[in-house]
Design an enzyme around this catalytic site. Sequence first.
Site, PDB file in Angstrom:
ATOM      1  N   TYR A   1       0.843  -1.197   0.000  1.00 17.00           N
ATOM      2  CA  TYR A   1       0.000   0.000   0.000  1.00 17.00           C
ATOM      3  C   TYR A   1       0.879   1.249   0.000  1.00 17.00           C
ATOM      4  O   TYR A   1       2.019   1.222   0.486  1.00 17.00           O
ATOM      5  CB  TYR A   1      -0.855   0.053   1.260  1.00 17.00           C
TER       6      TYR A   1
ATOM      7  N   GLU B   1      -5.572  -1.198   8.512  1.00 16.07           N
ATOM      8  CA  GLU B   1      -5.375  -0.995   9.949  1.00 16.07           C
ATOM      9  C   GLU B   1      -4.387   0.145  10.198  1.00 16.07           C
ATOM     10  O   GLU B   1      -3.645   0.142  11.172  1.00 16.07           O
ATOM     11  CB  GLU B   1      -4.914  -2.286  10.646  1.00 16.07           C
TER      12      GLU B   1
ATOM     13  N   GLU C   1      -6.279 -10.673  -1.260  1.00 18.96           N
ATOM     14  CA  GLU C   1      -5.927 -10.701   0.164  1.00 18.96           C
ATOM     15  C   GLU C   1      -6.319 -12.057   0.729  1.00 18.96           C
ATOM     16  O   GLU C   1      -7.448 -12.265   1.173  1.00 18.96           O
ATOM     17  CB  GLU C   1      -6.641  -9.591   0.954  1.00 18.96           C
TER      18      GLU C   1
ATOM     19  N   TYR D   1       0.401  -9.870  12.960  1.00 21.05           N
ATOM     20  CA  TYR D   1      -0.591 -10.480  12.083  1.00 21.05           C
ATOM     21  C   TYR D   1      -0.494 -12.010  12.035  1.00 21.05           C
ATOM     22  O   TYR D   1      -1.177 -12.648  11.242  1.00 21.05           O
ATOM     23  CB  TYR D   1      -0.479  -9.909  10.665  1.00 21.05           C
TER      24      TYR D   1
ATOM     25  N   ASN E   1      -9.897   0.795  -2.558  1.00 26.34           N
ATOM     26  CA  ASN E   1      -9.650  -0.402  -1.765  1.00 26.34           C
ATOM     27  C   ASN E   1     -10.949  -0.849  -1.098  1.00 26.34           C
ATOM     28  O   ASN E   1     -11.510  -0.113  -0.288  1.00 26.34           O
ATOM     29  CB  ASN E   1      -8.605  -0.126  -0.681  1.00 26.34           C
ATOM     30  N   GLU E   2     -11.414  -2.034  -1.475  1.00 23.89           N
ATOM     31  CA  GLU E   2     -12.648  -2.586  -0.892  1.00 23.89           C
ATOM     32  C   GLU E   2     -13.757  -1.529  -0.865  1.00 23.89           C
ATOM     33  O   GLU E   2     -14.460  -1.363   0.132  1.00 23.89           O
ATOM     34  CB  GLU E   2     -12.372  -3.141   0.509  1.00 23.89           C
TER      35      GLU E   2
END
Length: 668
Positions: free
Chosen positions: A84, A130, A269, A334, A188-189
């Site tokens: 990103y 996030e 993803e 993560y 994005n989404e």
Amino acid sequence: MARPAAVRVLWALLLPLLLGSARGLRNASQRTFTIDYSHNRFLKDGQPFRYISGSIHYSRVPRFYWKDRLLKMKMAGLNAIQTYVPWNFHEPQPGQYQFSGEQDVEYFIKLAHELGLLVILRPGPYICAEWDMGGLPAWLLLKESIILRSSDPDYLAAVDKWLGVLLPKMKPLLYQNGGPIITMQVENEYGSYFTCDYDYLRFLQKLFHHHLGNDVLLFTTDGANEKFLQCGALQGLYATVDFGPGANITAAFQIQRKSEPKGPLVNSEFYTGWLDHWGQPHSTVRTEVVASSLHDILAHGANVNLYMFIGGTNFAYWNGANMPYQAQPTSYDYDAPLSEAGDLTEKYFALREVIRKFEKVPEGFIPPSTPKFAYGKVALKKLKTVEEALNVLCPPGPINSLYPLTFIQVKQYFGFVMYRTTLPQDCSDPTPLSSPLSGVHDRAYVSVDGVPQGVMERSNVITLNITGKAGATLDLLVENMGRVNYGRYINDFKGLISNLTLGSSILTNWMIFPLNTEDAVRSHLGGWHGPNNGRHDKTFAHRSSNYTLPAFYMGNFSIPSGIPDLPQDTFIQFPGWTKGQVWINGFNLGRYWPARGPQMTLFVPRHILVTSTPNTIMVLELEHAPCGDSGPEVCTVEFVDRPVIGAPPTPGHPPPDLSHRDLRLDYV
């Protein structure tokens, strides 16, 4: 006749060079990355191609370690990486662009290219991730009514200007121009956002083509749900989906097929783990579950990006939050194949073996996990309270306002603001200090005449009983814990965003101090001695032993001599401390909160440590320190060689229901 002969000789010499140059130009022009719709696949230079990619966020990994992490990703069998571009990381103030050092995204992409990795770029402008406000800069909220991620003219103007700076930097790095970028994501989404504004997507599509050309391959990503693709997909942008292990892979790709009847299957993803929140258990996903699901995705002939392959760290104040308000911790480990510190894990080797069954995996040396060193305990002493250091933390002095102003209104985008007023009445008996509209964003550390009263917390503690005399000074140190990064609430204003009441009275006549903690920490707050703002010369008996005044603590430590390869990476833990912020040599490591967990240690990369002089630790403890005031004079932090990011949840913060992973979808 000598002249023509000389010309013939010269031409004979030049002709091979000219032909070679022409062939080189033709080869450069033949670099293509396209979609073969008739065979449901990508074509790279005209040949069938499938990417197996992994996510790494350069903004979460120190530049010092970019090459190490990228090499480990390549050796795992990945042929591409995905990253990103957080807008707010590069434009912290309007028109002030930062593209050097840790923010040198061009160098990062070129480094991946040098290592033989292709790049899938996700430049937003919104990224989620996030990351604070999903990568959107907080200064967009200077227009309070702005509708983010829409055709709002003010938003589009800012996006136009930003992408007009970023995308021309990316154009030479496109695959067809000799670089590694094979595809680029738009937004994005977007299908998970309430605006569902096709004009906005068309605006972005035109903007990308304007700056990058018409042969760039653009795509979108949305959850594998038909309703998300209804608003997230747009003709001319190749629609991909995302889903995690345990999902019905056939059904998920059938959702993609409803938007893209032909073309390659793509999971942009594939979740190797999941995100964390303060006060909840560290999220993990079993290695065998991830490996089995990856095997099935590859067996479908699909392209896949593993999100995350390495999570990294939310240094400083970069973490995001979800609704109902829950901030994410400093660690973005993560449970990824590479740990937060870049260490090789069982999951790394298991996924490498899965990839080996489908694609050739590089042979040779895999860079090892970096060595860690336990430097031991370091003594810290109390330096100054925030109140005593106000003249250093806020040199221009306060802003006066009848009613509270938000962080945005005083142009304080991160960190802390002190709000000060006086009690309008005697509060000899405990009197409720309230935020009726839950307007404390996000935590307020409350004191009266230097006596701690307690903490107010967004959506959790909106009333606090306080005591004090009429005319006493009421201080609220308000902390921005990270802006919401997902869903309809990303317009996340910080500070006191509505009025406070004392009893039935609205509090007015505020002095507002935006705190420049970064500069103050670099100056060691002016040293051990200095003015204490003229109000409190002694330590007061505290109303509650659970709280001390927010204060800075400082100590030094030296790297041992005579040991080779020092300094090394380490982890810092905070025995007896409660909640705060920590800096080493002026580098903002991030937030600690062992009182809530699950993260108990913070990653300390070795490049911020020095061997020539002592290293300086500065801690801002917000709630209760294990030393000073009525306790021992000296308290300690400790450097250890193993992380602790999965401590059990604390009482009062039960574990969430993780029966379905995308809890965020309830708050779109």
